[in-house]
Enzyme design. Structure first.
Site, PDB file in Angstrom:
ATOM      1  N   LYS A   1      24.693   3.724  17.907  1.00 14.08           N
ATOM      2  CA  LYS A   1      24.542   2.368  17.358  1.00 14.08           C
ATOM      3  C   LYS A   1      23.511   2.410  16.235  1.00 14.08           C
ATOM      4  O   LYS A   1      22.349   2.719  16.466  1.00 14.08           O
ATOM      5  CB  LYS A   1      24.118   1.396  18.470  1.00 14.08           C
ATOM      6  CG  LYS A   1      23.892  -0.040  17.981  1.00 14.08           C
ATOM      7  CD  LYS A   1      23.648  -0.993  19.151  1.00 14.08           C
ATOM      8  CE  LYS A   1      23.335  -2.400  18.664  1.00 14.08           C
ATOM      9  NZ  LYS A   1      23.125  -3.340  19.792  1.00 14.08           N
TER      10      LYS A   1
ATOM     11  N   GLY B   1      28.985  -5.284  15.050  1.00 17.23           N
ATOM     12  CA  GLY B   1      28.409  -6.567  15.432  1.00 17.23           C
ATOM     13  C   GLY B   1      27.744  -7.211  14.232  1.00 17.23           C
ATOM     14  O   GLY B   1      27.892  -6.733  13.106  1.00 17.23           O
TER      15      GLY B   1
ATOM     16  N   ASN C   1      28.936  -9.277  25.437  1.00 17.26           N
ATOM     17  CA  ASN C   1      27.988  -8.170  25.575  1.00 17.26           C
ATOM     18  C   ASN C   1      28.101  -7.495  26.941  1.00 17.26           C
ATOM     19  O   ASN C   1      27.136  -6.905  27.435  1.00 17.26           O
ATOM     20  CB  ASN C   1      26.561  -8.652  25.296  1.00 17.26           C
ATOM     21  CG  ASN C   1      26.306  -8.781  23.798  1.00 17.26           C
ATOM     22  OD1 ASN C   1      26.942  -8.086  22.998  1.00 17.26           O
ATOM     23  ND2 ASN C   1      25.385  -9.647  23.419  1.00 17.26           N
TER      24      ASN C   1
ATOM     25  N   ASP D   1      20.617 -12.418  25.216  1.00 24.51           N
ATOM     26  CA  ASP D   1      21.836 -12.666  24.423  1.00 24.51           C
ATOM     27  C   ASP D   1      23.041 -12.324  25.290  1.00 24.51           C
ATOM     28  O   ASP D   1      24.033 -11.774  24.813  1.00 24.51           O
ATOM     29  CB  ASP D   1      21.828 -11.850  23.129  1.00 24.51           C
ATOM     30  CG  ASP D   1      22.946 -12.249  22.166  1.00 24.51           C
ATOM     31  OD1 ASP D   1      23.404 -13.413  22.224  1.00 24.51           O
ATOM     32  OD2 ASP D   1      23.379 -11.403  21.366  1.00 24.51           O
TER      33      ASP D   1
ATOM     34  N   GLU E   1      24.647  -7.277  13.852  1.00 26.36           N
ATOM     35  CA  GLU E   1      23.417  -6.569  13.537  1.00 26.36           C
ATOM     36  C   GLU E   1      23.519  -5.066  13.742  1.00 26.36           C
ATOM     37  O   GLU E   1      22.505  -4.404  13.939  1.00 26.36           O
ATOM     38  CB  GLU E   1      22.276  -7.113  14.415  1.00 26.36           C
ATOM     39  CG  GLU E   1      21.915  -8.526  14.082  1.00 26.36           C
ATOM     40  CD  GLU E   1      21.575  -9.348  15.313  1.00 26.36           C
ATOM     41  OE1 GLU E   1      20.941 -10.381  15.136  1.00 26.36           O
ATOM     42  OE2 GLU E   1      21.950  -8.955  16.424  1.00 26.36           O
TER      43      GLU E   1
HETATM   44  P1  ATP Z   1      26.093  -8.800  18.205  1.00 24.16           P
HETATM   45  O1  ATP Z   1      26.831  -9.194  16.990  1.00 24.16           O
HETATM   46  O2  ATP Z   1      26.674  -9.373  19.449  1.00 24.16           O
HETATM   47  O3  ATP Z   1      24.618  -9.005  18.133  1.00 24.16           O
HETATM   48  P2  ATP Z   1      25.509  -6.035  17.980  1.00 24.16           P
HETATM   49  O4  ATP Z   1      25.630  -5.788  16.529  1.00 24.16           O
HETATM   50  O5  ATP Z   1      24.146  -6.218  18.488  1.00 24.16           O
HETATM   51  O6  ATP Z   1      26.390  -7.221  18.404  1.00 24.16           O
HETATM   52  P3  ATP Z   1      26.592  -4.459  20.213  1.00 24.16           P
HETATM   53  O7  ATP Z   1      27.062  -5.669  20.898  1.00 24.16           O
HETATM   54  O8  ATP Z   1      25.533  -3.671  20.909  1.00 24.16           O
HETATM   55  O9  ATP Z   1      26.144  -4.755  18.699  1.00 24.16           O
HETATM   56  O10 ATP Z   1      27.811  -3.473  19.922  1.00 24.16           O
HETATM   57  C1  ATP Z   1      28.890  -3.882  19.096  1.00 24.16           C
HETATM   58  C2  ATP Z   1      30.192  -3.383  19.716  1.00 24.16           C
HETATM   59  O11 ATP Z   1      30.181  -1.962  19.758  1.00 24.16           O
HETATM   60  C3  ATP Z   1      30.406  -3.826  21.148  1.00 24.16           C
HETATM   61  O12 ATP Z   1      31.055  -5.052  21.216  1.00 24.16           O
HETATM   62  C4  ATP Z   1      31.267  -2.711  21.712  1.00 24.16           C
HETATM   63  O13 ATP Z   1      32.620  -2.930  21.392  1.00 24.16           O
HETATM   64  C5  ATP Z   1      30.787  -1.493  20.948  1.00 24.16           C
HETATM   65  N1  ATP Z   1      29.797  -0.712  21.732  1.00 24.16           N
HETATM   66  C6  ATP Z   1      28.444  -0.857  21.729  1.00 24.16           C
HETATM   67  N2  ATP Z   1      27.848   0.026  22.547  1.00 24.16           N
HETATM   68  C7  ATP Z   1      28.841   0.773  23.091  1.00 24.16           C
HETATM   69  C8  ATP Z   1      28.882   1.878  24.026  1.00 24.16           C
HETATM   70  N3  ATP Z   1      27.768   2.385  24.569  1.00 24.16           N
HETATM   71  N4  ATP Z   1      30.091   2.393  24.341  1.00 24.16           N
HETATM   72  C9  ATP Z   1      31.222   1.882  23.815  1.00 24.16           C
HETATM   73  N5  ATP Z   1      31.258   0.860  22.935  1.00 24.16           N
HETATM   74  C10 ATP Z   1      30.087   0.307  22.573  1.00 24.16           C
HETATM   75 MN    MN Z   2      26.891  -7.684  20.848  1.00 24.85          MN
HETATM   76 MN    MN Z   3      24.637 -11.341  19.535  1.00 22.30          MN
HETATM   77 MN    MN Z   4      23.267  -7.907  19.393  1.00 20.47          MN
END
Ligand code: ATP
Ligand code: MN
Ligand code: MN
Ligand code: MN
Length: 283
Positions: free
Chosen positions: A118, A101, A225, A220, A103
């Protein structure tokens, strides 16, 4: 993120240098070599050798001006989180990258069963720019490290409060900027063809309502999401949640609902009144 193999190969001296850097970065912009030597009680040649390996692996950075200083970077922070989680028995192996993502980076991993890890990456962009990095560092702060850890703590807290009343990944552990949670085997709502979209929309709104009742607004929420696992929706990505006591709670909850309703209108031609939905969620 550093390969699992490198973490297994990490020597105890290398780990103690990473720990010394982590602590040192609360005081120094660039931790002086002398400080690392004093903190680890290693010889100069040993420290130099171990630091050169850590730099080659992308765990540490070197800056020669105005003195020889070293800084922890994300690769090293990832390693510290992973070794801590594996020492506690939470993780035994790190697998493939499954999501990236703005972040974070998300990996598959092995715990008691398959899990997701994560790694929060807040302030990364600023850090990758040498100039901005220098400015940050000269203030003697380490904003990316603190912000990424806070973001992970915040997400973990939300998952703890929401599970199981709301359909979210099961929170398993958190260390530094890493959150370990159950692995959701499914696709992103945006890329899923729903058979019963009306039902799915109801299910999402019910989860949003249950989160609100637990005092939490996602902030968000969108089709990106939400994961769909065996036709069941799982709401992910919670670090930016706000409490329902927030002065703008209603507007922020309304925005989450607008995003969801707009998606179902666009893709499935479902029309719902946003005021009715919002009042149902917050009422
Ligand atoms: P954004 O850019 O939307 O802020 P982010 O960096 O905060 O995203 P997440 O949306 O939490 O991160 O996770 C990124 C990706 O990782 C998700 O789109 C999903 O494909 C994968 N992902 C996250 N958590 C899980 C999980 N528990 N199980 C499987 N895949 C996951
Ligand atoms: Mn996300
Ligand atoms: Mn986001
Ligand atoms: Mn996010």
């Amino acid at each position: 993120v550093v390969a699992a193999e490198q973490i297994r190969n990490l020597n105890k001296y290398e780990r103690s240098i990473l720990l010394a850097l982590e602590r040192g970065m609360k005081r120094y912009s660039w931790v002086p070599l002398e400080h690392i030597r004093a903190a680890t009680k290693l010889s100069e040649s040993e420290v130099n050798y171990r630091l050169s390996r850590l730099i080659a692996w992308g765990m540490v950075r070197f800056n020669p001006v105005p003195y020889d200083g070293y800084a922890l970077v994300f690769g090293g922070y990832d390693t510290l989180a992973l070794t801590a989680l594996s020492q506690k028995g939470t993780l035994s192996a790190l697998g493939a990258l499954i999501g990236e993502g703005k972040e974070s980076v998300v990996h598959e991993a092995l715990g008691l069963g398959p899990v997701a890890v994560k790694f929060h990456r807040v302030g990364q962009r600023s850090f990758s720019s040498a100039r901005v990095n220098r400015e940050y560092m000269e203030e003697g702060h380490c904003p990316w490290l603190i912000a990424s850890k806070k973001s992970a703590e915040r997400e973990y807290l939300a998952l703890k409060r929401l599970h199981p009343a709301v359909s979210v990944p099961l929170p398993i552990a958190q260390n530094r900027h890493a959150v370990v949670m159950s692995l959701i085997e499914g696709g992103i709502l945006n890329r899923t063809a729903l058979e019963t979209p009306e039902k799915t929309l109801d299910e999402i709104l019910e989860n949003v309502r249950n989160a609100y009742r637990a005092g939490i607004i996602h902030s968000d929420l969108s089709e990106y999401n939400i994961l769909v696992e065996n036709r069941r929706c799982v709401l992910i990505d919670w670090p930016q949640w706000i409490g329902t006591a927030h002065p703008n709670a209603e507007a922020i909850a309304g925005r989450d609902i607008d995003n969801i309703l707009a998606f179902f209108r666009r893709k499935y031609k479902i029309r719902r009144d946003r005021e009715v939905a919002l009042q149902w969620v917050i009422g």
